[in-house]
Motif scaffolding. Structure first.
Motif, PDB file in Angstrom:
ATOM      1  N   LEU A 304       0.831  -1.198   0.000  1.00 23.42           N
ATOM      2  CA  LEU A 304       0.000   0.000   0.000  1.00 23.42           C
ATOM      3  C   LEU A 304       0.869   1.253   0.000  1.00 23.42           C
ATOM      4  O   LEU A 304       0.501   2.277  -0.592  1.00 23.42           O
ATOM      5  CB  LEU A 304      -0.937  -0.006   1.207  1.00 23.42           C
ATOM      6  N   ASN A 305       2.020   1.178   0.651  1.00 22.21           N
ATOM      7  CA  ASN A 305       2.963   2.299   0.596  1.00 22.21           C
ATOM      8  C   ASN A 305       3.448   2.537  -0.826  1.00 22.21           C
ATOM      9  O   ASN A 305       3.580   3.679  -1.282  1.00 22.21           O
ATOM     10  CB  ASN A 305       4.170   2.028   1.506  1.00 22.21           C
ATOM     11  N   GLU A 306       3.696   1.446  -1.555  1.00 20.76           N
ATOM     12  CA  GLU A 306       4.143   1.554  -2.939  1.00 20.76           C
ATOM     13  C   GLU A 306       3.063   2.163  -3.832  1.00 20.76           C
ATOM     14  O   GLU A 306       3.365   2.881  -4.785  1.00 20.76           O
ATOM     15  CB  GLU A 306       4.525   0.166  -3.466  1.00 20.76           C
ATOM     16  N   VAL A 307       1.797   1.868  -3.504  1.00 21.98           N
ATOM     17  CA  VAL A 307       0.687   2.435  -4.277  1.00 21.98           C
ATOM     18  C   VAL A 307       0.593   3.938  -4.053  1.00 21.98           C
ATOM     19  O   VAL A 307       0.086   4.672  -4.901  1.00 21.98           O
ATOM     20  CB  VAL A 307      -0.643   1.748  -3.876  1.00 21.98           C
ATOM     21  N   VAL A 336      -3.963  -6.446 -10.074  1.00 25.71           N
ATOM     22  CA  VAL A 336      -5.058  -5.474 -10.179  1.00 25.71           C
ATOM     23  C   VAL A 336      -4.499  -4.100 -10.529  1.00 25.71           C
ATOM     24  O   VAL A 336      -5.019  -3.398 -11.415  1.00 25.71           O
ATOM     25  CB  VAL A 336      -5.873  -5.424  -8.872  1.00 25.71           C
ATOM     26  N   ASN A 337      -3.433  -3.687  -9.838  1.00 28.17           N
ATOM     27  CA  ASN A 337      -2.814  -2.402 -10.166  1.00 28.17           C
ATOM     28  C   ASN A 337      -2.324  -2.384 -11.609  1.00 28.17           C
ATOM     29  O   ASN A 337      -2.540  -1.412 -12.351  1.00 28.17           O
ATOM     30  CB  ASN A 337      -1.634  -2.144  -9.226  1.00 28.17           C
ATOM     31  N   LYS A 338      -1.655  -3.451 -12.009  1.00 26.07           N
ATOM     32  CA  LYS A 338      -1.131  -3.537 -13.374  1.00 26.07           C
ATOM     33  C   LYS A 338      -2.250  -3.414 -14.390  1.00 26.07           C
ATOM     34  O   LYS A 338      -2.104  -2.739 -15.420  1.00 26.07           O
ATOM     35  CB  LYS A 338      -0.389  -4.858 -13.571  1.00 26.07           C
ATOM     36  N   VAL A 350      -5.269   5.560  -9.661  1.00 22.48           N
ATOM     37  CA  VAL A 350      -5.360   4.251  -8.994  1.00 22.48           C
ATOM     38  C   VAL A 350      -5.319   4.430  -7.484  1.00 22.48           C
ATOM     39  O   VAL A 350      -6.075   3.773  -6.745  1.00 22.48           O
ATOM     40  CB  VAL A 350      -4.230   3.321  -9.469  1.00 22.48           C
ATOM     41  N   LYS A 351      -4.466   5.307  -7.017  1.00 18.14           N
ATOM     42  CA  LYS A 351      -4.392   5.599  -5.585  1.00 18.14           C
ATOM     43  C   LYS A 351      -5.738   6.087  -5.074  1.00 18.14           C
ATOM     44  O   LYS A 351      -6.206   5.657  -4.000  1.00 18.14           O
ATOM     45  CB  LYS A 351      -3.310   6.647  -5.327  1.00 18.14           C
ATOM     46  N   LEU A 386     -15.176   6.326 -13.323  1.00 15.77           N
ATOM     47  CA  LEU A 386     -14.739   5.186 -12.518  1.00 15.77           C
ATOM     48  C   LEU A 386     -13.831   5.625 -11.376  1.00 15.77           C
ATOM     49  O   LEU A 386     -13.861   5.031 -10.296  1.00 15.77           O
ATOM     50  CB  LEU A 386     -14.007   4.164 -13.391  1.00 15.77           C
ATOM     51  N   VAL A 387     -13.021   6.631 -11.616  1.00 19.31           N
ATOM     52  CA  VAL A 387     -12.161   7.148 -10.554  1.00 19.31           C
ATOM     53  C   VAL A 387     -13.017   7.697  -9.417  1.00 19.31           C
ATOM     54  O   VAL A 387     -12.715   7.500  -8.235  1.00 19.31           O
ATOM     55  CB  VAL A 387     -11.221   8.237 -11.091  1.00 19.31           C
TER      56      VAL A 387
END
Length: 451
Positions: A304-307, A336-338, A350-351, A386-387
């Motif tokens: 989550l820190n990386e996100v 999912v992120n990818k 995404v964040k 969507l965001v």
């Protein structure tokens, strides 16, 4: 709060033997049972409750629920080793069982339907999957025959459709544990564990399911483990009526030391930002949260820190969706992120989506995110929609998303995703009516006035 509870818990643990010696009653509630309690429990397990009047459910919703029930059953059959073709053949023979699943859905959530609130796909699956799994415990190899011939119970010695089973030693452990839990003593008395669980509000089906999921549960100390943890959860604010749900979902939790395992994990999560005032809700959302190691939790926090999340954002994500810790970083979270990055969403977008709706990580790429994204591309809405409302991915494509978009398109109105999907069907019709009137009013006001 937790430090005080830790001291209280240590004192309580040291006094539990004398406090509860000679009684099987929960300290908060004393209940009396009829002599034939075990027989009644078995009757309740076999009879079920399907008295809900389906006329209150719109035909389109009823049809969609049947499709969702078929999907749940198909996944279950494949999990048991049936091929895709074999599973499909079984489902075509199982109309009565499908209707039974839908009826059970209506009975369990009767109050929701009566006020016009529809269930999400996740809620439907969370209701039906444990029930179908309980049938496997009850019928074993005969479960496929049971599904196809419902409501006729298959003869035990009848050759059953081949279903791959786990190791026989594991099956034996499950059967032995279930038998130990529910068997009647030599003088016809009920087992202390069984009686205590009945007092908590569990039924025979739930007790069997919890024990089959965790055979060790039948051997946990009633006075040293199960009762102290029940009291601990009640002190945290968990309602007594919710304890059976926690037991069914994560019976392993009741074998852990409160002072040695559970409280240290809670303190660690509070340091990560979990709201200490929300522990009852957090545990109900994911009882398994407290069974994980600190290494597992730290891996999720690092991700989550990386996100881009940090501090309070991580705490809010863990509070809203504690099941995120059950997700594999490599197999669930990163893919999912990818997926969203490849679709053109920025890191910040995404964040934002993850902060608003961390549950997005719980959905399958192949079965949920991809088909819903592909449909979204046909709607004409921008990615920004969507965001702002990533909860779009939580709704059933066939049951809610596709039919509601079709009505919006047919009327030619413009409605935000939130107002379109997050309301019941009755409220959605009102939204359509208001939007239609507003559109006509705008058209009239823009027309040149005749002299």
């Amino acid at each position: 709060m937790l430090m005080e509870m830790k001291a209280l818990c240590a004192n309580r643990l040291s006094n539990f033997s004398s406090l509860f010696r000679g009684t099987l009653c929960i300290t908060r509630t004393r209940l009396t049972f009829p002599e034939n309690l075990l027989g009644q429990a078995k009757l309740a397990f076999s009879s079920g409750n399907e008295s809900f009047n389906t006329t209150v459910v719109p035909p389109t919703l009823l049809a969609a629920e049947k499709e969702e029930a078929k999907s749940v059953l198909s996944l279950f059959l494949k999990k048991q080793g049936l091929s895709k073709v074999a599973a499909a053949k079984t489902i075509t023979k199982s109309d009565l069982f499908i209707n039974h699943l839908v009826s059970r859905l209506h009975s369990v959530h009767k109050s929701r339907y009566l006020v016009g609130k529809e269930l999400t796909t996740l809620e439907i699956r969370n209701t039906l999957i444990p029930y179908i799994e309980s049938l496997l415990v009850e019928h074993g190899n005969s479960v496929v025959n049971f599904v196809e011939n419902f409501p006729i119970i298959p003869v035990k010695d009848k050759p059953a459709v081949s279903v791959s089973q786990p190791g026989s030693s594991l099956d034996s452990k499950k059967q032995k544990a279930v038998s130990r839990m529910i068997e009647v003593g030599a003088v016809g008395d009920l087992q202390p564990h069984f009686l205590y669980l009945l007092e908590l509000g569990m039924d025979l089906e739930q007790i069997k399911l919890a024990t089959s999921r965790c055979p060790s549960f039948a051997y946990y100390s009633l006075e040293g483990r199960i009762k102290p943890l029940v009291e601990f959860l009640l002190d945290l604010g968990v309602a007594k009526s919710e304890i059976p749900k926690i037991l069914v979902q994560r019976p392993h939790l009741f074998g852990l030391s409160i002072s040695g395992k559970i409280i240290p994990i809670m303190l660690y999560l509070e340091d990560m930002g979990v709201d200490k005032k929300q522990w009852a809700k957090v545990i109900l959302r994911s009882p398994g949260l407290l069974t994980h190691s600190r290494q597992k939790l730290q891996a999720v926090v690092n991700f989550l820190n990386e996100v881009g999340l940090s501090g309070d954002s991580i705490g809010k994500a863990l509070t809203r969706f504690p099941k995120i810790v059950t997700c594999s970083v490599e197999d669930n979270l990163k893919p999912v992120n990818k997926f969203f990055y490849e679709k053109g969403f920025s890191v910040e977008e995404v964040k934002s989506m993850v902060s608003t709706f961390p549950s997005i990580y719980s959905y399958s790429l192949a079965e949920s995110l991809v088909p819903k994204w592909e449909f979204f591309l046909t709607t004409g809405y921008s990615k920004l929609a969507l965001v702002k409302f990533p909860q779009y991915f939580s709704y059933s494509l066939e049951q809610r998303i596709r039919p509601r978009f079709a009505l919006v398109k047919e009327l030619g109105v413009k409605i935000g995703l939130n107002r379109m999907l997050a309301v019941s069907f009755c409220d959605f019709e009102k939204v359509l009516e208001i939007s239609r009137k507003n559109m006509l009013a705008d058209e009239l006001s823009s027309c040149p006035k005749s002299k």
